[in-house]
Design a protein around this motif. Structure first.
Motif, PDB file in Angstrom:
ATOM      1  N   GLY A  69      -1.090 -15.158  50.804  1.00  0.00           N
ATOM      2  CA  GLY A  69      -2.368 -15.809  50.533  1.00  0.00           C
ATOM      3  C   GLY A  69      -2.858 -16.446  51.814  1.00  0.00           C
ATOM      4  O   GLY A  69      -2.062 -16.784  52.699  1.00  0.00           O
ATOM      5  N   TYR A  70      -4.172 -16.589  51.943  1.00  0.00           N
ATOM      6  CA  TYR A  70      -4.749 -17.127  53.168  1.00  0.00           C
ATOM      7  C   TYR A  70      -5.756 -18.215  52.836  1.00  0.00           C
ATOM      8  O   TYR A  70      -6.579 -18.035  51.936  1.00  0.00           O
ATOM      9  CB  TYR A  70      -5.420 -16.007  53.978  1.00  0.00           C
ATOM     10  N   PRO A  71      -5.699 -19.362  53.536  1.00  0.00           N
ATOM     11  CA  PRO A  71      -6.652 -20.448  53.286  1.00  0.00           C
ATOM     12  C   PRO A  71      -8.091 -19.949  53.435  1.00  0.00           C
ATOM     13  O   PRO A  71      -8.415 -19.239  54.380  1.00  0.00           O
ATOM     14  CB  PRO A  71      -6.323 -21.474  54.384  1.00  0.00           C
ATOM     15  N   GLY A  72      -8.926 -20.291  52.471  1.00  0.00           N
ATOM     16  CA  GLY A  72     -10.328 -19.895  52.507  1.00  0.00           C
ATOM     17  C   GLY A  72     -10.608 -18.547  51.875  1.00  0.00           C
ATOM     18  O   GLY A  72     -11.756 -18.127  51.782  1.00  0.00           O
ATOM     19  N   PHE A  73      -9.562 -17.840  51.450  1.00  0.00           N
ATOM     20  CA  PHE A  73      -9.728 -16.531  50.816  1.00  0.00           C
ATOM     21  C   PHE A  73      -9.093 -16.568  49.431  1.00  0.00           C
ATOM     22  O   PHE A  73      -7.967 -17.028  49.271  1.00  0.00           O
ATOM     23  CB  PHE A  73      -9.078 -15.419  51.658  1.00  0.00           C
ATOM     24  N   GLU A  74      -9.816 -16.080  48.467  1.00  0.00           N
ATOM     25  CA  GLU A  74      -9.339 -16.097  47.088  1.00  0.00           C
ATOM     26  C   GLU A  74      -8.302 -15.005  46.822  1.00  0.00           C
ATOM     27  O   GLU A  74      -7.356 -15.192  46.074  1.00  0.00           O
ATOM     28  CB  GLU A  74     -10.542 -15.909  46.151  1.00  0.00           C
ATOM     29  N   GLU A  75      -8.476 -13.867  47.453  1.00  0.00           N
ATOM     30  CA  GLU A  75      -7.629 -12.692  47.239  1.00  0.00           C
ATOM     31  C   GLU A  75      -6.210 -12.940  47.768  1.00  0.00           C
ATOM     32  O   GLU A  75      -6.015 -13.635  48.764  1.00  0.00           O
ATOM     33  CB  GLU A  75      -8.243 -11.507  47.991  1.00  0.00           C
ATOM     34  N   THR A  76      -5.202 -12.379  47.090  1.00  0.00           N
ATOM     35  CA  THR A  76      -3.838 -12.364  47.613  1.00  0.00           C
ATOM     36  C   THR A  76      -3.451 -10.912  47.872  1.00  0.00           C
ATOM     37  O   THR A  76      -4.038  -9.990  47.319  1.00  0.00           O
ATOM     38  CB  THR A  76      -2.828 -13.006  46.638  1.00  0.00           C
ATOM     39  N   TYR A  77      -2.459 -10.723  48.710  1.00  0.00           N
ATOM     40  CA  TYR A  77      -2.066  -9.382  49.144  1.00  0.00           C
ATOM     41  C   TYR A  77      -0.577  -9.197  48.897  1.00  0.00           C
ATOM     42  O   TYR A  77       0.239  -9.931  49.445  1.00  0.00           O
ATOM     43  CB  TYR A  77      -2.399  -9.204  50.628  1.00  0.00           C
ATOM     44  N   SER A  78      -0.246  -8.223  48.079  1.00  0.00           N
ATOM     45  CA  SER A  78       1.148  -7.977  47.697  1.00  0.00           C
ATOM     46  C   SER A  78       1.736  -6.839  48.507  1.00  0.00           C
ATOM     47  O   SER A  78       1.102  -5.792  48.671  1.00  0.00           O
ATOM     48  CB  SER A  78       1.244  -7.617  46.212  1.00  0.00           C
ATOM     49  N   ALA A  79       2.947  -7.062  48.991  1.00  0.00           N
ATOM     50  CA  ALA A  79       3.673  -6.010  49.689  1.00  0.00           C
ATOM     51  C   ALA A  79       4.375  -5.122  48.666  1.00  0.00           C
ATOM     52  O   ALA A  79       4.602  -5.519  47.525  1.00  0.00           O
ATOM     53  CB  ALA A  79       4.712  -6.627  50.622  1.00  0.00           C
ATOM     54  N   GLN A  80       4.721  -3.937  49.091  1.00  0.00           N
ATOM     55  CA  GLN A  80       5.531  -3.042  48.274  1.00  0.00           C
ATOM     56  C   GLN A  80       6.857  -3.753  47.990  1.00  0.00           C
ATOM     57  O   GLN A  80       7.466  -4.312  48.894  1.00  0.00           O
ATOM     58  CB  GLN A  80       5.770  -1.740  49.046  1.00  0.00           C
ATOM     59  N   PRO A  81       7.310  -3.777  46.731  1.00  0.00           N
ATOM     60  CA  PRO A  81       8.572  -4.464  46.433  1.00  0.00           C
ATOM     61  C   PRO A  81       9.773  -3.788  47.105  1.00  0.00           C
ATOM     62  O   PRO A  81       9.777  -2.576  47.303  1.00  0.00           O
ATOM     63  CB  PRO A  81       8.705  -4.362  44.912  1.00  0.00           C
ATOM     64  N   ALA A  82      10.752  -4.608  47.448  1.00  0.00           N
ATOM     65  CA  ALA A  82      12.025  -4.111  47.982  1.00  0.00           C
ATOM     66  C   ALA A  82      13.080  -4.271  46.893  1.00  0.00           C
ATOM     67  O   ALA A  82      13.034  -5.219  46.108  1.00  0.00           O
ATOM     68  CB  ALA A  82      12.420  -4.908  49.220  1.00  0.00           C
ATOM     69  N   THR A  83      14.025  -3.351  46.863  1.00  0.00           N
ATOM     70  CA  THR A  83      15.096  -3.400  45.869  1.00  0.00           C
ATOM     71  C   THR A  83      16.359  -3.970  46.496  1.00  0.00           C
ATOM     72  O   THR A  83      16.808  -3.499  47.540  1.00  0.00           O
ATOM     73  CB  THR A  83      15.394  -1.994  45.318  1.00  0.00           C
ATOM     74  N   THR A 122      -0.808 -16.292  61.356  1.00  0.00           N
ATOM     75  CA  THR A 122       0.062 -17.457  61.245  1.00  0.00           C
ATOM     76  C   THR A 122      -0.371 -18.393  60.118  1.00  0.00           C
ATOM     77  O   THR A 122       0.386 -19.266  59.727  1.00  0.00           O
ATOM     78  CB  THR A 122       0.101 -18.249  62.565  1.00  0.00           C
ATOM     79  N   SER A 123      -1.576 -18.208  59.581  1.00  0.00           N
ATOM     80  CA  SER A 123      -2.021 -19.057  58.467  1.00  0.00           C
ATOM     81  C   SER A 123      -1.577 -18.508  57.112  1.00  0.00           C
ATOM     82  O   SER A 123      -1.875 -19.099  56.078  1.00  0.00           O
ATOM     83  CB  SER A 123      -3.549 -19.201  58.485  1.00  0.00           C
ATOM     84  N   ALA A 124      -0.842 -17.407  57.128  1.00  0.00           N
ATOM     85  CA  ALA A 124      -0.384 -16.810  55.865  1.00  0.00           C
ATOM     86  C   ALA A 124       0.506 -17.787  55.108  1.00  0.00           C
ATOM     87  O   ALA A 124       1.364 -18.445  55.687  1.00  0.00           O
ATOM     88  CB  ALA A 124       0.383 -15.524  56.130  1.00  0.00           C
ATOM     89  N   MET A 125       0.265 -17.870  53.817  1.00  0.00           N
ATOM     90  CA  MET A 125       1.127 -18.648  52.930  1.00  0.00           C
ATOM     91  C   MET A 125       1.808 -17.630  52.025  1.00  0.00           C
ATOM     92  O   MET A 125       1.160 -17.006  51.183  1.00  0.00           O
ATOM     93  CB  MET A 125       0.296 -19.653  52.142  1.00  0.00           C
ATOM     94  N   LEU A 126       3.113 -17.428  52.248  1.00  0.00           N
ATOM     95  CA  LEU A 126       3.827 -16.362  51.549  1.00  0.00           C
ATOM     96  C   LEU A 126       4.546 -16.882  50.318  1.00  0.00           C
ATOM     97  O   LEU A 126       5.154 -17.947  50.336  1.00  0.00           O
ATOM     98  CB  LEU A 126       4.818 -15.684  52.487  1.00  0.00           C
TER      99      LEU A 126
END
Length: 157
Positions: free
Chosen positions: A102-116, A56-60
């Motif tokens: 992106g997540y608070p306290g974590f530098e890394e971001t996580y990308s989903a597979q793109p949708a068309t 729930t802390s995800a910032m999309l």
């Protein structure tokens, strides 16, 4: 699944078969739990794409062909990490949509597979009124595009 519970258990068979269990530890793997899905929409209609982060802390962040369009998105239900982007479809909306978590306290971001997002519609319509002399040729143009290629039929009436 991005969240798992773990615990340890110790068993002593020489001491009247005693078992001791630890408290549970929850491990959550950060990322995008439910990426957006491919969609096809008609110009002028609405289409909604959704994306769910793993906590729930995800910032999309939403990207359309690599450009940030996050301002057009909204949190679906407070206390969740499901975000939607709803578009009133125009030709320019066609392309790739990607959700980045992106997540608070974590530098890394996580990308989903793109949708068309594929867009269908009539991009050039005949004029509403044509005035001509009897016996003259008239050319009417109707350009319709979108996957798959449509069959265009002229009707009278």
């Amino acid at each position: 699944q991005t969240t798992e519970n773990y615990y340890c258990s110790a068993f002593w068979s020489t001491d009247a078969n005693v078992t001791v269990t630890s408290s549970h530890a929850t491990i959550t793997v950060l990322g995008v739990e439910e990426p957006p899905q491919d969609a096809t929409a008609v110009v002028g209609n609405n289409v909604t794409l959704s994306c769910v982060g793993s906590t729930t802390s995800a910032m999309l962040t939403w990207l359309h062909n690599g450009t940030d369009v996050t301002e057009d998105s909204q949190l679906v239900t407070p206390g969740t990490s499901e975000y939607e982007i709803t578009l009133s479809v125009a030709w320019s909306d066609a392309g790739l949509y990607q959700c980045v978590a992106g997540y608070p306290g974590f530098e890394e971001t996580y990308s989903a597979q793109p949708a068309t997002l594929s867009v269908r519609g009539v991009s050039e319509s005949p004029p509403a009124t044509v005035i001509t002399e009897a016996g003259s040729d008239v050319t009417l143009t109707c350009l319709s595009t979108g996957p798959p290629t449509p069959t265009v039929t002229w009707l009278k009436g």
